[in-house]
Design a protein around this motif. Structure first.
Motif, PDB file in Angstrom:
ATOM      1  N   ALA A 162       0.834  -1.203   0.000  1.00  0.00           N
ATOM      2  CA  ALA A 162       0.000   0.000   0.000  1.00  0.00           C
ATOM      3  C   ALA A 162       0.869   1.254   0.000  1.00  0.00           C
ATOM      4  O   ALA A 162       0.558   2.250  -0.668  1.00  0.00           O
ATOM      5  CB  ALA A 162      -0.943  -0.006   1.202  1.00  0.00           C
ATOM      6  N   GLY A 163       1.980   1.211   0.748  1.00  0.00           N
ATOM      7  CA  GLY A 163       2.902   2.339   0.763  1.00  0.00           C
ATOM      8  C   GLY A 163       3.575   2.578  -0.567  1.00  0.00           C
ATOM      9  O   GLY A 163       4.083   3.679  -0.824  1.00  0.00           O
ATOM     10  N   LEU A 164       3.563   1.558  -1.431  1.00  0.00           N
ATOM     11  CA  LEU A 164       4.136   1.695  -2.770  1.00  0.00           C
ATOM     12  C   LEU A 164       3.066   2.033  -3.804  1.00  0.00           C
ATOM     13  O   LEU A 164       3.346   2.038  -5.009  1.00  0.00           O
ATOM     14  CB  LEU A 164       4.838   0.391  -3.169  1.00  0.00           C
ATOM     15  N   GLY A 165       1.841   2.290  -3.328  1.00  0.00           N
ATOM     16  CA  GLY A 165       0.771   2.685  -4.224  1.00  0.00           C
ATOM     17  C   GLY A 165      -0.046   1.548  -4.800  1.00  0.00           C
ATOM     18  O   GLY A 165      -0.814   1.755  -5.742  1.00  0.00           O
ATOM     19  N   VAL A 166       0.097   0.347  -4.241  1.00  0.00           N
ATOM     20  CA  VAL A 166      -0.647  -0.813  -4.723  1.00  0.00           C
ATOM     21  C   VAL A 166      -1.838  -1.050  -3.803  1.00  0.00           C
ATOM     22  O   VAL A 166      -1.674  -1.178  -2.584  1.00  0.00           O
ATOM     23  CB  VAL A 166       0.244  -2.066  -4.764  1.00  0.00           C
ATOM     24  N   ASP A 167      -3.023  -1.142  -4.360  1.00  0.00           N
ATOM     25  CA  ASP A 167      -4.243  -1.338  -3.587  1.00  0.00           C
ATOM     26  C   ASP A 167      -4.302  -2.772  -3.067  1.00  0.00           C
ATOM     27  O   ASP A 167      -4.364  -3.714  -3.873  1.00  0.00           O
ATOM     28  CB  ASP A 167      -5.457  -1.048  -4.465  1.00  0.00           C
ATOM     29  N   PRO A 168      -4.280  -2.992  -1.742  1.00  0.00           N
ATOM     30  CA  PRO A 168      -4.345  -4.350  -1.218  1.00  0.00           C
ATOM     31  C   PRO A 168      -5.578  -5.117  -1.683  1.00  0.00           C
ATOM     32  O   PRO A 168      -5.522  -6.344  -1.866  1.00  0.00           O
ATOM     33  CB  PRO A 168      -4.362  -4.144   0.305  1.00  0.00           C
ATOM     34  N   ALA A 169      -6.693  -4.428  -1.888  1.00  0.00           N
ATOM     35  CA  ALA A 169      -7.910  -5.102  -2.338  1.00  0.00           C
ATOM     36  C   ALA A 169      -7.725  -5.696  -3.730  1.00  0.00           C
ATOM     37  O   ALA A 169      -8.289  -6.753  -4.041  1.00  0.00           O
ATOM     38  CB  ALA A 169      -9.087  -4.123  -2.328  1.00  0.00           C
TER      39      ALA A 169
END
Length: 371
Positions: A58-65
């Motif tokens: 998430a901190g790298l801009g990737v949506d966990p969902a």
């Protein structure tokens, strides 16, 4: 020869995270990811994705969902100690189980969306120069990130010593119908026989479970022995797609050298010695390597400092816990303490699956329950 600012060898979780972090820290950086096979592709793994790994992504801009879409969360964990103490509790946050064929494809797609370039290429030769690194006489890199797994070609080029047999595990993994009564529950079973050894069963939420068994190479592991351990600890389970894989444990982790070559994930021997968990370590070390690669300083020294700040105390704790776990009676006491106290259970889970520490609370509770 093509020149790139950063070349990442290996497109798994560590490599994808490195590419994402490099592009995030330096949006103008030219980042190339090389992998020897096309995606999607399978990897031998337990497929468990801890929530802390999703936090890094998430901190790298990737949506966990997006990462976990289509696969149910597992809010509970069942543990069995070497001497048979069994406990089951809710974890502080649920974990996910996403097949590596799916997970890796989603992460490398996110890296490509960020501007990194992916190419199919099997690296065979690495030449380290003063101002750059050359690969196969075809690519040159200002900084090279080795995220090419346990059999890393780049690590061999650095002449980094391989893990010794007691610092190396081997595991066999397959997929089977989800056992009855295991929906939403990840299972880890340890055993005194061929200790330290363990089996797992992680439900994917689609009617299947990732099942496997692992032990130390120094114990004389064979395929027949691995299959025997799997059927002994998970009776009635009949897995398909069985494959074996070596796991370089953190107890044999090399010192990150100075210079332009960075090690991440399995290539850096970042596998938890207590549980065999590696995805959290992969995305975390990959993200730190990607940021260090574009830091403008000595990338190797910067990554070494970043790993020490972020994981130093945890790795010391996991190494101590690994030595203590050689006594099955102490492991049994820890499990009894975790069954009695949710806080101890949370400490044990964080130490085995993320970046937790061996707390005085857990040690004191275990000592009180030694028999």
């Amino acid at each position: 020869m093509e020149h790139w600012d950063v070349v990442v060898v290996g497109g798994g979780p560590a490599g994808a995270a490195a590419a994402l972090a490099a592009r995030q820290a330096a949006p103008g950086a030219r980042v190339l990811v090389l992998d020897r096979v096309d995606f999607p592709r399978d990897k031998v793994c337990g497929d468990g994705v801890a929530p802390e790994a999703l936090d890094v992504l998430a901190g790298l801009g990737v949506d966990p969902a997006v990462v976990t879409a289509g696969y149910a969360a597992n809010p509970r964990l069942r543990l069995r100690s070497p001497r048979g103490t069994t406990l089951e509790r809710a974890t502080e946050r649920p974990s996910s189980v996403v097949p590596r064929a799916v997970l890796d494809a989603r992460l490398i797609a996110a890296a490509q969306d960020s501007g990194a370039v992916l190419r199919r290429w099997q690296v065979r030769k690495v030449d380290i120069r003063n101002q750059h690194v050359e690969l196969d006489g075809t690519f040159s890199a200002g900084v090279l990130v080795a995220a090419d797994g346990a059999e890393s070609v780049v690590r061999r080029a650095l002449r980094v010593q391989r893990n010794l047999p007691h610092q190396l595990a081997v595991a066999i993994r397959g997929y089977a119908p989800e056992p009855a009564g295991q929906s939403g529950v990840q299972v880890l079973i340890t055993t005194e026989q061929r200790w330290p050894a363990y089996a797992w069963s992680f439900p994917l939420g689609d009617g299947r479970a990732n099942v496997g068994y692992g032990e130390l190479v120094s114990g004389g592991a064979t395929r027949a022995g691995l299959l025997d351990g799997l059927t002994r600890l998970l009776p009635g389970v009949e897995p398909a797609e069985l494959r074996a894989h070596r796991l370089p444990l953190t107890t044999g982790r090399p010192r990150q050298p100075d210079g332009r070559v960075l090690l991440a994930g399995d290539a850096a021997s970042l596998i938890n010695p207590l549980t065999g968990e590696g995805i959290f370590y992969a995305v975390l070390s990959g993200s730190l390597a990607g940021a260090a690669a574009v830091s403008g300083e000595d990338p190797g020294a910067e990554l070494r400092r970043a790993l020490r700040r972020r994981l130093g105390r945890h790795l010391r704790s996991s190494s101590v816990a690994s030595r203590l776990s050689s006594r099955p009676q102490l492991m049994d006491a820890v499990f009894r303490a975790a069954a009695h106290d949710q806080r101890v259970f949370d400490d044990v889970v964080a130490l085995g699956l993320a970046d937790g520490r061996l707390t005085p609370r857990t040690l004191a509770a275990a000592v009180r329950r030694l028999r």
